[in-house]
Design a protein around this motif. Sequence first.
Motif, PDB file in Angstrom:
ATOM      1  N   SER A  98       1.029  -0.884   0.174  1.00 35.04           N
ATOM      2  CA  SER A  98      -0.083   0.190   0.223  1.00 35.04           C
ATOM      3  C   SER A  98       0.373   1.263  -0.329  1.00 35.04           C
ATOM      4  N   SER A  99       0.561   2.465  -0.586  1.00 36.74           N
ATOM      5  CA  SER A  99       1.901   3.576  -0.684  1.00 36.74           C
ATOM      6  C   SER A  99       1.185   4.245   0.952  1.00 36.74           C
ATOM      7  N   GLY A 100       2.680   4.448   0.907  1.00 36.17           N
ATOM      8  CA  GLY A 100       2.969   5.874   2.332  1.00 36.17           C
ATOM      9  C   GLY A 100       2.736   4.934   3.353  1.00 36.17           C
ATOM     10  N   PHE A 101       2.713   3.282   3.500  1.00 37.71           N
ATOM     11  CA  PHE A 101       2.993   1.783   4.715  1.00 37.71           C
ATOM     12  C   PHE A 101       3.713   2.911   5.586  1.00 37.71           C
ATOM     13  N   ASP A 102       2.726   2.199   6.575  1.00 34.16           N
ATOM     14  CA  ASP A 102       4.289   2.475   7.801  1.00 34.16           C
ATOM     15  C   ASP A 102       5.439   1.532   8.053  1.00 34.16           C
ATOM     16  N   PRO A 103       6.764   2.313   8.162  1.00 32.99           N
ATOM     17  CA  PRO A 103       7.768   1.776   7.782  1.00 32.99           C
ATOM     18  C   PRO A 103       8.419   0.842   9.447  1.00 32.99           C
ATOM     19  N   LYS A 104       7.230   0.690   9.986  1.00 25.57           N
ATOM     20  CA  LYS A 104       7.641  -0.051  11.194  1.00 25.57           C
ATOM     21  C   LYS A 104       6.818  -1.959  10.965  1.00 25.57           C
ATOM     22  N   PHE A 105       6.311  -1.954   9.330  1.00 27.10           N
ATOM     23  CA  PHE A 105       6.051  -2.754   9.138  1.00 27.10           C
ATOM     24  C   PHE A 105       7.418  -4.097   8.361  1.00 27.10           C
ATOM     25  N   ILE A 106       8.557  -2.770   8.132  1.00 29.27           N
ATOM     26  CA  ILE A 106       9.569  -3.799   7.071  1.00 29.27           C
ATOM     27  C   ILE A 106      10.332  -3.966   8.716  1.00 29.27           C
ATOM     28  N   LEU A 107       9.855  -3.876   9.883  1.00 28.04           N
ATOM     29  CA  LEU A 107      11.109  -4.211  10.927  1.00 28.04           C
ATOM     30  C   LEU A 107       9.970  -4.960  11.486  1.00 28.04           C
ATOM     31  N   GLU A 108       8.723  -5.533  11.930  1.00 30.51           N
ATOM     32  CA  GLU A 108       7.849  -6.931  11.401  1.00 30.51           C
ATOM     33  C   GLU A 108       8.281  -7.989  10.905  1.00 30.51           C
ATOM     34  N   GLU A 109       8.536  -7.295   9.452  1.00 34.67           N
ATOM     35  CA  GLU A 109       8.439  -8.307   8.599  1.00 34.67           C
ATOM     36  C   GLU A 109      10.241  -9.934   9.537  1.00 34.67           C
ATOM     37  N   PHE A 110      10.998  -8.439   9.175  1.00 35.93           N
ATOM     38  CA  PHE A 110      12.670  -8.454   9.771  1.00 35.93           C
ATOM     39  C   PHE A 110      12.210  -9.463  11.363  1.00 35.93           C
ATOM     40  N   ARG A 111      11.486  -8.971  12.122  1.00 29.40           N
ATOM     41  CA  ARG A 111      11.199  -9.701  12.986  1.00 29.40           C
ATOM     42  C   ARG A 111      10.656 -10.721  13.038  1.00 29.40           C
ATOM     43  N   TYR A 112       9.982 -11.191  12.261  1.00 28.57           N
ATOM     44  CA  TYR A 112       8.795 -12.520  12.274  1.00 28.57           C
ATOM     45  C   TYR A 112      10.002 -13.563  11.519  1.00 28.57           C
ATOM     46  N   LYS A 113      10.338 -13.004  10.493  1.00 27.66           N
ATOM     47  CA  LYS A 113      11.083 -14.238  10.342  1.00 27.66           C
ATOM     48  C   LYS A 113      12.721 -14.217  10.623  1.00 27.66           C
ATOM     49  N   GLN A 114      13.528 -13.673  11.771  1.00 27.70           N
ATOM     50  CA  GLN A 114      14.359 -13.578  12.870  1.00 27.70           C
ATOM     51  C   GLN A 114      13.689 -15.006  13.721  1.00 27.70           C
ATOM     52  N   ILE A 115      12.442 -14.881  14.357  1.00 27.97           N
ATOM     53  CA  ILE A 115      11.313 -15.916  15.122  1.00 27.97           C
ATOM     54  C   ILE A 115      11.421 -16.849  14.697  1.00 27.97           C
ATOM     55  N   LYS A 116      10.675 -16.808  13.658  1.00 29.87           N
ATOM     56  CA  LYS A 116      10.021 -18.101  13.081  1.00 29.87           C
ATOM     57  C   LYS A 116      11.307 -19.410  12.639  1.00 29.87           C
ATOM     58  N   ASP A 117      13.063 -18.750  12.576  1.00 30.42           N
ATOM     59  CA  ASP A 117      13.867 -19.607  11.916  1.00 30.42           C
ATOM     60  C   ASP A 117      14.266 -18.948  13.366  1.00 30.42           C
ATOM     61  N   LYS A 118      15.420 -19.608  13.938  1.00 31.70           N
ATOM     62  CA  LYS A 118      15.711 -19.325  15.236  1.00 31.70           C
ATOM     63  C   LYS A 118      17.315 -20.072  15.250  1.00 31.70           C
ATOM     64  N   THR A 119      17.652 -20.573  14.015  1.00 36.18           N
ATOM     65  CA  THR A 119      18.801 -21.132  13.835  1.00 36.18           C
ATOM     66  C   THR A 119      19.962 -19.838  13.459  1.00 36.18           C
ATOM     67  N   TYR A 120      21.264 -20.768  13.934  1.00 35.21           N
ATOM     68  CA  TYR A 120      22.807 -19.830  14.108  1.00 35.21           C
ATOM     69  C   TYR A 120      22.406 -18.701  12.261  1.00 35.21           C
ATOM     70  N   SER A 121      22.559 -19.933  10.920  1.00 30.61           N
ATOM     71  CA  SER A 121      22.738 -19.077  10.009  1.00 30.61           C
ATOM     72  C   SER A 121      21.418 -18.400   9.570  1.00 30.61           C
ATOM     73  N   SER A 122      20.303 -18.617  10.804  1.00 28.83           N
ATOM     74  CA  SER A 122      19.371 -16.920  10.604  1.00 28.83           C
ATOM     75  C   SER A 122      19.483 -15.985  10.835  1.00 28.83           C
ATOM     76  N   LYS A 123      20.520 -16.319  12.170  1.00 29.39           N
ATOM     77  CA  LYS A 123      20.825 -15.441  12.981  1.00 29.39           C
ATOM     78  C   LYS A 123      22.047 -14.526  11.940  1.00 29.39           C
ATOM     79  N   VAL A 124      22.980 -15.068  11.834  1.00 32.46           N
ATOM     80  CA  VAL A 124      24.143 -14.776  10.705  1.00 32.46           C
ATOM     81  C   VAL A 124      23.396 -13.918   9.527  1.00 32.46           C
TER      82      VAL A 124
END
Length: 525
Positions: free
Chosen positions: A335-361
């Motif tokens: 959506s146009s003018g989306f809240d930039p916090k969505f970017i961080l939410e997606e990043f956080r989601y991926k980090q929590i979903k995959d907690k492997t060492y390679s994911s952290k790297v």
Amino acid sequence: MEDLDRIDVQISEGSSAKALKNLKRLQKKASNYINYVSIVKRQLKLGAEPDALMSLQEGIKKYPDSVELPALLTSILIDTGKAGDALPYCGMLKDSPYASLGAEASILADINFNSFNSDFSLLRAAYDKTGNQIFLKNAAVVLASQGRLREASHLRYVIPKDIAPDHPFFWSCIVYDLGVFDSIFGELYFSLLYADKDGGKGPAAENARLHLMLAADAAFGMGDTERARAFWQAAADRSPEASPIVFYDLALTAPDERERVDLLIECIELYPDFYPVIARYVREDLALRELNAQDEITAYLESKGFYSMKMEELYFTSPKMTYASEELLERAMKSSGFDPKFILEEFRYKQIKDKTYSSKVKGKAELWKILEKYGKEPIIREYAKWYFAQSGDFNACLSVSEIGKRYEDSFYAGINYALSGDFENAISSFAAAAQLPAYAYAATVNSAYMYYMSGYTQEALNAYSLAASMTNDKKRQSMLQHEIASIFYERKAYDKAITVLTYALELDSKNYNAVSLLKKIKDIN
């Protein structure tokens, strides 16, 4: 005055200049305020507004007890858009029949100057003379702007009991800020009445919706969640298209997971790019994934068609997550003018979903890509600094540009000073950062360590004690008590150290640093 008759003839004959000249001469013969009013009336008729204003100013000096002259002067200045120039005369109208005129000039001047400098007693006097509640409301605004909330709230009760308040939502906001909630519910009746009278549309309807939300917050603040939910639901029913936060509040206070998720889904369908609700849904999804993670035995039993009571509760009563979190986040960011916090939410989601060492790297590399693309957003830089600092990569943390917020940047400046050994400036920076609640605890702990490193052990003790009072986390409290005990140990104040360490272990029996230090002291004794 006979001269006025001659001047009226001159005006009718079109001899304006001659008439104005004679009116100016006539001022010297004025023997009362009425004469000045007569002169000004003719000057205004001739369009000589500056002459009229000078005549009135002269008349006010000559007859200071007259309220008619300052009232006329104020009226002219209001009509010509110069309400601010009338302020010196408004006080003269306070206890007169023209108090409302002075109040009007005062209010208009505040609007023009974007200030709240009106004399509230003048506004109150205007209400007393006219019964118009707008003056009382403005008097309360002036008092509230000066921090005199309690006095402002008392003005509500100047309105007689048999007269309904015109601004019930306003008065409720005043008492809400005082933490006095009871009257909010009584005033709500009038807001709802006015909204229904206007057909449920327009400003009255919006005030009713906001009043319902205020009443909900008040009820929640009083610990009555059920009543709060009733108010939130009523607000949602009145205008679902304008109340995303209402659905969010209802979801947060839902009695069980299923209802909470259902409400989040309902809100997502109405507001597909409302960040708080999407973020909550995504985090609920992550929590359920953790809960649903099967061990080998559970997976085997399920494959054979066997379900324990716990498995039945999990599979048959868990809420159904209608949307995939990845899809929701992707859709929101399109959506146009989306809240930039969505970017961080997606990043956080991926980090929590995959907690492997390679994911952290990979996470660090991904965050640098985010910074490259969205680094202009302060919230992105703030998160990146926090993320790198939490992972111990201070070089990466400090290489990210400043956030552009005073207190947040002070915190990271403090880290930079600390790493370079400039403890004095580090302490100053952490002190500034501590003004922001989100950074207060970490900044205070860091200050304590800087004091210790500088040799100011008493200041370090005070800062560690303050930090311990700022958190409810018992492990953190225990860790800080260990730091305090360490200072007592270095001072050879062993009894004090033992007392503090005993308390540290009461808070967290697994604080092995505290166990080790306590053993060390007992061995000495």
